[in-house]
Design a protein around this motif. Structure first.
Motif, PDB file in Angstrom:
ATOM      1  N   GLY A 263      -9.910   0.792   0.422  1.00  0.00           N
ATOM      2  CA  GLY A 263      -9.843  -0.623   0.061  1.00  0.00           C
ATOM      3  C   GLY A 263     -10.052  -1.515   1.264  1.00  0.00           C
ATOM      4  O   GLY A 263     -10.757  -2.536   1.191  1.00  0.00           O
ATOM      5  N   ALA A 264      -9.435  -1.144   2.389  1.00  0.00           N
ATOM      6  CA  ALA A 264      -9.557  -1.960   3.598  1.00  0.00           C
ATOM      7  C   ALA A 264     -11.002  -1.982   4.083  1.00  0.00           C
ATOM      8  O   ALA A 264     -11.558  -3.049   4.371  1.00  0.00           O
ATOM      9  CB  ALA A 264      -8.632  -1.415   4.685  1.00  0.00           C
ATOM     10  N   ILE A 265     -11.611  -0.823   4.154  1.00  0.00           N
ATOM     11  CA  ILE A 265     -12.992  -0.757   4.658  1.00  0.00           C
ATOM     12  C   ILE A 265     -13.958  -1.465   3.709  1.00  0.00           C
ATOM     13  O   ILE A 265     -14.901  -2.128   4.145  1.00  0.00           O
ATOM     14  CB  ILE A 265     -13.405   0.716   4.902  1.00  0.00           C
TER      15      ILE A 265
ATOM     16  N   SER B 118       0.812  -1.219   0.000  1.00  0.00           N
ATOM     17  CA  SER B 118       0.000   0.000   0.000  1.00  0.00           C
ATOM     18  C   SER B 118       0.843   1.266   0.000  1.00  0.00           C
ATOM     19  O   SER B 118       0.394   2.312  -0.453  1.00  0.00           O
ATOM     20  CB  SER B 118      -0.914   0.009   1.217  1.00  0.00           C
TER      21      SER B 118
ATOM     22  N   VAL C 111     -13.490  -4.099   2.185  1.00  0.00           N
ATOM     23  CA  VAL C 111     -13.455  -5.540   2.462  1.00  0.00           C
ATOM     24  C   VAL C 111     -13.961  -5.826   3.877  1.00  0.00           C
ATOM     25  O   VAL C 111     -14.776  -6.733   4.091  1.00  0.00           O
ATOM     26  CB  VAL C 111     -12.015  -6.092   2.295  1.00  0.00           C
ATOM     27  N   THR C 112     -13.481  -5.044   4.837  1.00  0.00           N
ATOM     28  CA  THR C 112     -13.796  -5.330   6.234  1.00  0.00           C
ATOM     29  C   THR C 112     -15.263  -5.067   6.585  1.00  0.00           C
ATOM     30  O   THR C 112     -15.885  -5.865   7.284  1.00  0.00           O
ATOM     31  CB  THR C 112     -12.886  -4.500   7.172  1.00  0.00           C
ATOM     32  N   ALA C 113     -15.811  -3.957   6.084  1.00  0.00           N
ATOM     33  CA  ALA C 113     -17.182  -3.594   6.474  1.00  0.00           C
ATOM     34  C   ALA C 113     -18.204  -4.672   6.098  1.00  0.00           C
ATOM     35  O   ALA C 113     -18.961  -5.138   6.972  1.00  0.00           O
ATOM     36  CB  ALA C 113     -17.559  -2.229   5.905  1.00  0.00           C
TER      37      ALA C 113
ATOM     38  N   LEU D 172      -2.889   7.102  -0.181  1.00  0.00           N
ATOM     39  CA  LEU D 172      -3.240   6.380   1.037  1.00  0.00           C
ATOM     40  C   LEU D 172      -4.731   6.422   1.361  1.00  0.00           C
ATOM     41  O   LEU D 172      -5.211   5.615   2.158  1.00  0.00           O
ATOM     42  CB  LEU D 172      -2.406   6.869   2.228  1.00  0.00           C
TER      43      LEU D 172
ATOM     44  N   PHE E  62      -6.776   5.488  -0.721  1.00  0.00           N
ATOM     45  CA  PHE E  62      -7.202   4.231  -1.336  1.00  0.00           C
ATOM     46  C   PHE E  62      -6.926   3.039  -0.417  1.00  0.00           C
ATOM     47  O   PHE E  62      -7.579   2.012  -0.511  1.00  0.00           O
ATOM     48  CB  PHE E  62      -6.497   4.025  -2.680  1.00  0.00           C
ATOM     49  N   VAL E  63      -5.929   3.180   0.455  1.00  0.00           N
ATOM     50  CA  VAL E  63      -5.627   2.101   1.398  1.00  0.00           C
ATOM     51  C   VAL E  63      -6.798   1.938   2.360  1.00  0.00           C
ATOM     52  O   VAL E  63      -7.346   0.846   2.538  1.00  0.00           O
ATOM     53  CB  VAL E  63      -4.344   2.399   2.204  1.00  0.00           C
ATOM     54  N   MET E  64      -7.179   3.048   2.969  1.00  0.00           N
ATOM     55  CA  MET E  64      -8.281   2.979   3.924  1.00  0.00           C
ATOM     56  C   MET E  64      -9.580   2.585   3.220  1.00  0.00           C
ATOM     57  O   MET E  64     -10.341   1.765   3.709  1.00  0.00           O
ATOM     58  CB  MET E  64      -8.436   4.315   4.653  1.00  0.00           C
TER      59      MET E  64
END
Lengths: 137, 227
Positions: free
Chosen positions: A48-50, A20, A52-54, A42, A44-46
């Protein structure tokens, strides 16, 4: 078994951080430098993570226990207190100063001797800070 | 020959040498070529001495024009050495892997993937044995990631260090204290908390993003401390 899954999760997390750009302090500071050399990567990092995680969390919430039969430790606190805001504000200052937050600093630690030496200074100080905070909690 | 505008030969020599040093240390490839072009006027600019004789401006004869070029080039050195490429796709993929890791940890161990919280669990004074052991396993995974990527791909992603070691110690201490007090960092509040739609985490995330951006603004644009 849960040790192996924790290890795998840590490994995927670290690989994600490396890809990332979060382990590059210059990139982190450029992300925060909106009026200067702004590099919006960055976000896009948050994002992308959310992304998937949400949805994943949404489905896990419907289960009563984990796939290994453990209990979910969903955070329960909802109060907004001074400690939360003051702590977050402090963290932001340190993050801006050094360009490291806890995960990337640990991930970059194994190579601190041959490339970016920052984590050698940052990580021990961070452990001391966390220890002091824990003792006063 | 004495320097100009209160700057003596030693000082102007030191400036020019320092600039060359910065060029070598902080730049690579294409950046270095741009900088050589930028430095050229400083090292070749002609000037006139007291008797009207033209003198090539070499080391030790930096006049005010030279200094203006110098400070401009210095700024450029900083910008070029600090610039990072916009990497939306790579960052998105990295972010999705982070999200996947957070899911794996929750789906199997029921734990929130907040790094500051996980690290806290292995620190004294109060250690819960079973939580500390899985946290330690996660941390080992994090530490193994960079060597694993290096073995698989042969290289590691680029990284540029900016802050001075003293500043890094202060930063580390403040990050530790702050995340310990506020119960979370970029991962715990930023990724996991926002994914649960937690108001606490939203307030924490907005707060640390704001103070971080203000800090970088002060350091870079007000103090101008780029060393």
């Amino acid at each position: 078994m849960n040790l192996i899954t924790a290890l795998i999760a840590g490994l995927i997390f670290g690989v994600g951080l490396l890809f990332s750009g979060m382990t590059n302090p210059a990139k982190v500071q450029n992300f925060l430098d909106i009026f200067g050399l702004w590099d919006p990567s960055l976000a896009f990092v948050m994002g992308g993570a959310i992304a998937v995680t949400a949805p994943g969390y949404y489905f896990l919430r419907k289960r009563t226990g984990t796939f290994l039969g453990a209990k979910f430790q969903w955070p329960t606190r909802t109060d907004i207190d001074n400690r939360l805001v003051a702590g977050a504000a402090m963290f932001g200052v340190g993050w801006g100063l050094g360009g490291f937050c806890p995960g990337p600093a640990l991930t970059a630690l194994p190579f601190a001797f041959e490339s970016v030496t920052g984590p050698l200074w940052f990580v021990p100080a961070m452990l001391v800070g966390l220890g002091i905070a824990k003792a006063n909690n | 020959m004495a320097g100009f505008h209160g700057i003596n030969v030693d000082q102007s020599n030191a400036l020019v040498n320092r600039m060359g040093q910065l060029c070598r240390q902080r730049t690579t490839g294409a950046n270095r070529q741009t900088l050589t072009a930028l430095m050229y006027p400083v090292l070749t600019l002609d000037t006139v001495d007291a008797t009207g004789t033209q003198l090539p401006l070499k080391y030790g004869r930096v006049d005010c024009i030279g200094l203006i070029v110098y400070s401009y080039a210095y700024q450029k050195i900083f910008e070029l050495s600090m610039q990072t490429e916009f990497t939306p796709l790579l960052s998105l993929i990295g972010g999705m892997l982070i999200g996947l890791a957070a899911l794996v940890l929750m789906a199997t161990n029921g734990q929130i993937a907040g790094i500051s919280g996980i690290v806290s669990q292995v620190l004294p004074p109060s250690i819960n044995r079973s939580k500390a052991i899985t946290s330690a396993a996660f941390i080992v995974g994090l530490l193994v990631a960079a060597p694993a990527v290096k073995i698989m791909t042969g290289t590691l992603p680029e990284a540029t260090m900016v802050a001075h070691p003293v500043l890094l110690v202060i930063a580390g201490l403040v990050v530790g204290l702050g995340t310990g007090t506020g119960n979370g960092c970029t991962s715990g509040h930023g990724v996991c908390g926002l994914s649960r739609f937690s108001t606490r985490s939203l307030i924490a995330t907005v707060t640390f993003m704001l103070t971080a951006a203000i800090t970088v603004y002060i350091v870079r644009h007000i103090i101008g401390a780029v060393q």
